[in-house]
Design an enzyme around this catalytic site. Sequence first.
Site, PDB file in Angstrom:
ATOM      1  N   PHE A 132      69.743 186.623 -76.967  1.00 33.71           N
ATOM      2  CA  PHE A 132      70.300 187.606 -77.911  1.00 33.71           C
ATOM      3  C   PHE A 132      69.751 188.970 -77.545  1.00 33.71           C
ATOM      4  CE2 PHE A 132      70.416 190.231 -81.715  1.00 33.71           C
ATOM      5  CZ  PHE A 132      71.743 190.092 -82.069  1.00 33.71           C
ATOM      6  N   ASP A 135      63.223 191.750 -72.602  1.00 36.26           N
ATOM      7  CA  ASP A 135      63.587 192.117 -73.973  1.00 36.26           C
ATOM      8  C   ASP A 135      62.507 191.555 -74.896  1.00 36.26           C
ATOM      9  OD1 ASP A 135      64.532 192.202 -76.557  1.00 36.26           O
ATOM     10  OD2 ASP A 135      66.602 191.682 -76.037  1.00 36.26           O
ATOM     11  N   LYS A 183      61.640 195.649 -83.279  1.00 38.71           N
ATOM     12  CA  LYS A 183      61.337 195.036 -84.579  1.00 38.71           C
ATOM     13  C   LYS A 183      59.953 195.374 -85.158  1.00 38.71           C
ATOM     14  CE  LYS A 183      64.730 191.366 -84.727  1.00 38.71           C
ATOM     15  NZ  LYS A 183      65.482 191.172 -83.495  1.00 38.71           N
TER      16      LYS A 183
HETATM   17  C1  LIG Z   1      66.757 191.660 -82.951  1.00 39.26           C
HETATM   18  C2  LIG Z   1      66.890 191.621 -81.488  1.00 39.26           C
HETATM   19  C3  LIG Z   1      67.700 192.545 -80.820  1.00 39.26           C
HETATM   20  C4  LIG Z   1      68.551 193.572 -81.541  1.00 39.26           C
HETATM   21  O1  LIG Z   1      67.784 194.476 -82.278  1.00 39.26           O
HETATM   22  P1  LIG Z   1      68.506 195.401 -83.373  1.00 39.26           P
HETATM   23  O2  LIG Z   1      67.395 196.288 -83.858  1.00 39.26           O
HETATM   24  O3  LIG Z   1      69.038 194.493 -84.422  1.00 39.26           O
HETATM   25  O4  LIG Z   1      69.566 196.155 -82.680  1.00 39.26           O
HETATM   26  C5  LIG Z   1      67.737 192.479 -79.437  1.00 39.26           C
HETATM   27  N1  LIG Z   1      67.022 191.567 -78.754  1.00 39.26           N
HETATM   28  C6  LIG Z   1      66.215 190.680 -79.374  1.00 39.26           C
HETATM   29  C7  LIG Z   1      65.417 189.712 -78.558  1.00 39.26           C
HETATM   30  C8  LIG Z   1      66.138 190.653 -80.761  1.00 39.26           C
HETATM   31  O5  LIG Z   1      65.382 189.740 -81.369  1.00 39.26           O
END
Ligand SMILES: *Cc1c(COP(=O)(O)O)cnc(C)c1O
Length: 388
Positions: A129, A214, A243
């Site tokens: 994701f 990421d 986050k």
């Molecule tokens: C939450 C998340 C995103 C997206 O972040 P947003 O602030 O919601 O745009 C991207 N990559 C990972 C691994 C995530 O957990």
Amino acid sequence: MTVSALMNTYGERTTTLTKGDGAYVWDSEGKRYLDALSGIAVCGLGYNHPAVTRAICEQAEKLIHCSNLYLIEPQQALGALLVKLSGMDKVFFSNSGAEANEAALKIARKYGQSKGISNPEVITTVSSFHGRTMATLSATGNDKVKAGFEPLVEGFTHVTYNDLEAIRKASTANTVAVMVEPIQGEGGVNVPASDYLNQLRALCDEKGWLLILDEIQTGNGRTGKFFAYQHNGILPDVVTTAKGLGNGVPIGACLAQGQAAEVLQPGNHGSTYGGNPLVCNAALAATQALIDEQLIERAASLGNSMLEAFKTALTNTAIVKDIRGKGLMIGIELSKPCGELVAAAKEKNLLINVTAGNTVRLLPPLIISDAQASEIVSTVVDLILELQ
Ligand SMILES: *Cc1c(COP(=O)(O)O)cnc(C)c1O
């Protein structure tokens, strides 16, 4: 019941949260919950952390916003601290995780273009994701979240996670980067082989590709290191986070080192709000508190003991397929869908999450006490045993 004016992006919501303190939140009826989700790995310091609240109030009285056409003191200070903690060279601030990944993907493409590759491709993984913007959605390895949004952005190839051979096979002369989560979060708290990132680093070095990690969910102390790649003793070329960075204020960061740190030049990228004084002062205080209160070490040790406690309590439970995680990022995979556990936990005054359909995901604040950790374990164990 009033009819909500909001688009139905989050389905039916029944609980209104109105205040928080430490690891607890209260709903509008005054019911108190122990929070094992932290706003999805956002509030690592819990709610109402005095240093963060103070940083927001003090900055609001001075300067909430100014354009990135001017130097911003808390942005410079936060940048310097993140560079020091990560071993990276440079940082770009955004407002969210998806936007941090957009910056990373733009770096990858421009890096490729500079090497004469006119159709640069980025390899990402199945069950990943990376966000909801068009490029990050296209990078994401989950067909469900993409359905209905075609045409997607070109230039992404998806391969099995935790499989180096799959990357070798999928690569072409146009490959410029590999982008993965060190632990897949939304995909089910999928922990790869302990040397996966080392192997990836070696492969990217061999091929001249950028390694993009990421760490939007795994970063900021969550797994027991500031960034999860620090468990492997490697440096990626680019790392993104968001986050846990601001403990609740909207901020993301794309860090880069070496050649990748020099790719974006004046005019190539920007953001009106990205890294404004208010969010940077909050994130600076939050990051400093993580260190001052030794919460990263705490996440490592508490995570270990919670994982062990789950394993001990659930070893002979037929419905439990796997118990995994690192630090305070824990997943318990069941052999059947278990979305109903979220409501059942709420009944027991506990907030949890279920992801990938059948995996209980726990992302408690890093400030939880031993007693609160035990309470999370015993409540979740009871919920799973009741489901049998
Ligand atoms: C939450 C998340 C995103 C997206 O972040 P947003 O602030 O919601 O745009 C991207 N990559 C990972 C691994 C995530 O957990």
